[in-house]
Write an enzyme that holds these catalytic residues in place. Structure first.
Site, PDB file in Angstrom:
ATOM      1  N   LYS A  30       0.851  -1.188   0.000  1.00 60.55           N
ATOM      2  CA  LYS A  30       0.000   0.000   0.000  1.00 60.55           C
ATOM      3  C   LYS A  30       0.888   1.239   0.000  1.00 60.55           C
ATOM      4  O   LYS A  30       1.485   1.589   1.021  1.00 60.55           O
ATOM      5  CB  LYS A  30      -0.931   0.047   1.206  1.00 60.55           C
ATOM      6  N   GLU A  90       9.530   2.096  10.771  1.00 62.21           N
ATOM      7  CA  GLU A  90      10.500   3.188  10.640  1.00 62.21           C
ATOM      8  C   GLU A  90       9.692   4.474  10.719  1.00 62.21           C
ATOM      9  O   GLU A  90       8.925   4.786   9.809  1.00 62.21           O
ATOM     10  CB  GLU A  90      11.276   3.080   9.325  1.00 62.21           C
ATOM     11  N   CYS A 117      13.203  11.587   6.280  1.00 62.11           N
ATOM     12  CA  CYS A 117      13.142  11.115   7.665  1.00 62.11           C
ATOM     13  C   CYS A 117      14.448  11.355   8.397  1.00 62.11           C
ATOM     14  O   CYS A 117      14.460  11.568   9.614  1.00 62.11           O
ATOM     15  CB  CYS A 117      12.768   9.635   7.707  1.00 62.11           C
ATOM     16  N   GLU A 132       8.928  16.412  14.656  1.00 62.55           N
ATOM     17  CA  GLU A 132       9.358  16.310  13.263  1.00 62.55           C
ATOM     18  C   GLU A 132       8.482  17.188  12.374  1.00 62.55           C
ATOM     19  O   GLU A 132       7.282  16.968  12.259  1.00 62.55           O
ATOM     20  CB  GLU A 132       9.290  14.853  12.803  1.00 62.55           C
TER      21      GLU A 132
END
Length: 494
Positions: free
Chosen positions: A177, A252, A291, A388
């Site tokens: 996906k 992750e 990331c 983040e």
């Protein structure tokens, strides 16, 4: 317009069972780039059934390792054949520069070749000495089974390859996906796998939203492993959904990555120029939508003023624009939502006392562009330092001693990556050894190797991708103990 067929199940391209579609937007101007099928839970169920049947049938898991490796190498060649076309798709869909798209295709090819070489070089198993010539004991590795692979919007092609290549190398089947925001290059990759000769049902693709598609895959009882790359909030939902069926989970979940610069790295003009240049790359590559972005500059106080001034000057000169246009260095953010999120973080930082040294606003014109932003005077109490952003925003903190630098670098819930810049090799090794991050660069930022594990500490996730451990994620370990001379035990008198 006919319904888009971006769902791939049991070797057939199809539209969503509901007939629903989603517009995929060009982030450079907000126009409609393509239509994708908007799959739902029923599509996810059909894809899992196909993957389950393919795995239980044993056609792929029973394929000799050499043949599996050969298919991965064929896929790498096809990627290079179509490099320019796929790079263009990636650039337009994700907003990155065309050159970044080309690099991504090359890195995907490298990942497929690496895992092909890794499995091809393995032995049949690890023999265990049982202390008797009558016992043959061996530890072998077998595929997990059906894998649900859920990938993010920032590196759709690359992140898919980090999951697909080891999953196939190990003999699994999968349902993939991709992010509903950037699904187009993933569709192209599945087409190439089919062209390379992958049997029907081994690779299945469902385009659609995280809820319901990702949620259904995470909870599905016939899925044996779920591998997710994305945000922390979504990752925790995946883990909760997977808990009831006790499936393997690899996550992750991003990072808040420190880039620590000691003054001794900047004693020469060349050293200063390199450290500033790399700080720009660390923070603003792909508009900070990485990331491992070095979004926290932690610089020694005695060089901070000069360093930040030069950094801000260069940040103001970064050329923004459509990624396919010549001379463009930085593309747009991926969506209007990401643009609004970035502005909200900058606004909150200013309210908490940060000082804008460059950027801090979006430029005039269409698209989801945001000017590369340097925020000075930051501290750990600020949201923009703790959380983040996933945008082109760099925060600046200062330190006086080595211990302070390490404390700042580790003062985060995340632990994905970080860097240290110093001319002192002893200090480099000390600081790198003390930093609680899955990857630590010394006098560099961003490079990775497919043969080296990637993943993080703390809330950056669980498990590893790439390297031998990345392959191990997609395997179960089995001990086979054979008695060559069986005889009665006489434990019971009988």
């Amino acid at each position: 317009m006919s319904e888009p067929r971006t769902i791939h199940i049991a070797g057939t391209w199809r539209s969503a069972l509901s007939g629903a579609t989603r517009e995929v937007l060009d982030p450079a101007d907000g126009s409609v780039l393509a239509l994708a099928a908007e799959g739902g839970a029923a599509d996810a169920d059909a894809a899992v059934s196909a993957a389950r049947a393919a795995f239980d049938g044993g056609e792929w898991s029973g394929t000799p390792v050499a043949e599996r490796a050969a298919l991965l190498r064929r896929t790498a060649k096809l990627l290079q054949r179509d490099r320019e076309r796929i790079a263009l798709v990636e650039s337009r869909d994700a907003g990155k520069t065309l050159e970044e798209g080309r690099v991504d295709v090359d890195c995907v090819s490298d990942a497929f070749r690496y895992f092909a070489d890794l499995v091809a070089a393995e032995s049949a198993g690890r023999v265990v000495d049982a202390g008797s010539p009558d016992i043959h004991s061996v530890v072998v590795h077998e595929p997990v089974g059906v894998c649900a692979l859920i990938t993010p919007w920032n590196y759709p092609l690359l992140q898919a390859s980090w999951k697909i290549a080891p999953a196939l190398a190990a003999g699994n089947t999968f349902v993939l996906k991709p992010s509903e925001i950037t699904p187009l290059s993933t569709v192209e990759l599945i087409r190439l796998l089919a062209e390379a000769g992958l049997p029907a049902g081994v690779a299945n693709l469902v385009t659609g939203a995280g809820d319901p598609v990702g949620a259904r895959l995470s909870a599905h009882p016939d899925v044996d492993l779920v591998s997710f790359t994305g945000g922390l909030a979504s990752g925790t939902k995946v883990m909760r959904a997977a808990a009831d069926s006790v499936k393997k989970v690899a996550l992750e979940l991003g990072g808040k990555n420190p880039n620590v610069v000691f003054a001794d790295a900047c004693t020469t003009e060349e050293g200063f120029d390199t450290a500033v240049d790399q700080a720009l790359n660390a923070a603003f590559m792909h508009s900070g939508q990485v990331c491992s972005a070095g979004s926290r500059l932690i610089v020694e106080d005695r060089i901070a003023q000069r360093f930040v001034s030069e950094l801000a000057r260069r940040a103001d000169r970064i050329r923004l624009g459509r990624g396919t246009d010549p001379g463009v260095e930085c593309g747009p953010l991926v969506s209007a939502a990401q643009l609004a999120r970035t502005q909200e973080y900058v606004d909150s930082a200013l309210a908490e006392g940060a000082v804008v040294r460059s950027g801090g606003s979006r430029p005039d014109g269409p698209g989801y562009f945001y000017r590369p932003t340097v925020l000075d005077g930051c501290h750990r109490g600020m949201r923009v330092v703790r959380e983040e952003v996933f945008g082109p925003v760099l925060t600046v903190e200062t330190f006086h001693t080595e211990d302070e630098a390490v404390a700042l670098a580790n003062d985060t819930e995340y632990g994905l990556a970080g860097a240290v810049w110093t001319a002192d090799q002893g200090r480099a090794r000390r600081v790198a050894g003390r930093m609680r991050h899955g990857t630590v660069w010394i006098n560099d930022f961003h490079p990775y190797l497919p043969q080296a594990e990637w993943g993080g500490f703390g809330k950056s996730g669980t498990g590893r991708e790439l390297g031998p451990a990345g392959l191990a994620e997609y395997r179960e370990t089995k001990h086979v103990y054979q008695n060559l001379a069986p005889r009665p035990v006489r434990w019971f008198a009988g």
